[in-house]
Design an enzyme around this catalytic site. Structure first.
Site, mmCIF file in Angstrom:
data_model
loop_
_atom_site.group_PDB
_atom_site.id
_atom_site.type_symbol
_atom_site.label_atom_id
_atom_site.label_comp_id
_atom_site.label_asym_id
_atom_site.label_seq_id
_atom_site.Cartn_x
_atom_site.Cartn_y
_atom_site.Cartn_z
ATOM 1 N N GLY A 262 -0.871 -5.497 5.833
ATOM 2 C CA GLY A 262 -0.025 -4.831 6.801
ATOM 3 C C GLY A 262 1.201 -5.967 7.657
ATOM 4 O O GLY A 262 1.990 -5.047 7.322
ATOM 5 N N GLU B 250 -11.113 -10.611 -1.122
ATOM 6 C CA GLU B 250 -11.159 -10.296 -0.012
ATOM 7 C C GLU B 250 -11.818 -9.272 1.054
ATOM 8 O O GLU B 250 -13.109 -8.860 -0.162
ATOM 9 C CB GLU B 250 -10.178 -9.076 -0.496
ATOM 10 N N LYS C 114 0.749 -1.259 -0.088
ATOM 11 C CA LYS C 114 0.232 -0.322 -0.436
ATOM 12 C C LYS C 114 0.900 1.452 -0.084
ATOM 13 O O LYS C 114 1.898 1.284 -0.606
ATOM 14 C CB LYS C 114 -1.329 -0.128 1.276
ATOM 15 N N HIS D 43 -8.798 -3.232 -5.779
ATOM 16 C CA HIS D 43 -8.760 -3.506 -4.670
ATOM 17 C C HIS D 43 -9.983 -2.094 -3.886
ATOM 18 O O HIS D 43 -10.113 -1.896 -4.493
ATOM 19 C CB HIS D 43 -7.493 -2.872 -4.348
HETATM 20 P P1 PGA Z 1 -4.190 -6.480 4.868
HETATM 21 O O1 PGA Z 1 -4.552 -6.412 3.523
HETATM 22 O O2 PGA Z 1 -3.642 -8.095 5.061
HETATM 23 O O3 PGA Z 1 -3.348 -5.778 5.755
HETATM 24 O O4 PGA Z 1 -5.888 -6.988 6.077
HETATM 25 C C1 PGA Z 1 -5.305 -7.096 2.624
HETATM 26 C C2 PGA Z 1 -4.997 -6.016 1.504
HETATM 27 O O5 PGA Z 1 -5.786 -4.776 1.257
HETATM 28 O O6 PGA Z 1 -4.480 -6.944 0.337
#
Ligand code: PGA
Length: 236
Positions: free
Chosen positions: A221, A157, A9, A87
């Site tokens: 994360g 997701e 990110k 996303h």
């Molecule tokens: P996360 O994010 O592992 O921090 O929950 C996953 C993503 O946004 O692809």
């Protein structure tokens, strides 16, 4: 072979990226395809280190006067192999519609980039038992007018699991990944790789990656925490 995609990110500064690359230098696992998805300005560092790289977003347009955008053909020209498309942060924060997502997927496929199409339901939709309806609709609109859909990776997701520390029951994830595979097989006659993403960490990744129908994970994360990410990769 399982996929592990690290979506950084909008995180890490230059010195942190260089340190990350140094720390990850000898980390590999023959059972895993590791794909790093940093901010665009760092992509070349990963390519220099001969790592598989994805881009977090591509333009829906081909080229021209679109200040701030990066095209799929530009990404491809520096060696990017994958692109995240749709996303939930792009859908929610940047108002990306299913039509835009469809255009971006076409741009990727036209430029030999494998799109990782992210789909997922909100908590409200889950509580209303609408998960499969929502997912199928997202797939259908994203894949409109695409002849060969077999190269597209789909990442399930659930929005309520992203960055929250909460994940669905792992059996349910396995079943939903199977449902997605059956849906694309039936509708597009294509066999697709299906991943799970949302609060994956080194404790839950072992069970998730052991499930038959889950081909890998998309990690936010935990992918920028070096020790955590190493553990996830080594434990496969
Ligand atoms: P996360 O994010 O592992 O921090 O929950 C996953 C993503 O946004 O692809």
């Amino acid at each position: 072979m399982k996929y592990i995609i690290g979506n950084f990110k909008m995180n890490l500064k230059n010195s942190e990226i260089l340190n990350y690359l140094e720390e990850m230098k000898d980390v590999s696992n023959e059972n895993v395809n590791i794909i790093y998805v940093p901010s665009n300005i760092y992509i070349s560092e990963f390519i220099k280190n001969k790592l598989n790289v994805g881009i977090q977003n591509v333009s829906e347009y081909q080229k021209g006067a679109y200040t701030g955008e990066t095209s799929a053909s530009q990404a491809s020209s520096v060696g990017v192999k994958y692109a995240l498309v749709g996303h939930s942060e792009r859908r929610q924060v940047f108002n990306e519609s299913n039509e835009i997502i469809n255009n971006k997927i076409k741009q990727c496929l036209d430029n030999s980039i494998i799109p990782v199409l992210c789909i997922g339901e909100t908590l409200e939709e889950k509580n209303n038992n609408e998960t499969s309806k929502v997912l199928n609709h997202q797939i259908k609109t994203a894949l409109e007018n695409i002849d060969d859909t077999s190269n597209i990776i789909i990442a399930y997701e659930p929005i309520w699991a992203i960055g929250t520390g909460e994940i669905p029951n792992i059996e349910d994830i396995n079943q939903i990944c199977l449902d997605i595979k059956e849906y694309v097989q039936k509708e597009y006659n294509s066999s697709n790789i299906v991943l799970y993403g949302g609060s994956v960490n080194s404790s839950n990744s072992i069970e998730i990656l052991n499930k038959e129908h889950i081909n890998g994970v998309l990690i936010g994360g935990a992918s920028i925490k070096i020790e955590e990410f190493k553990k996830i990769i080594r434990n496969v």
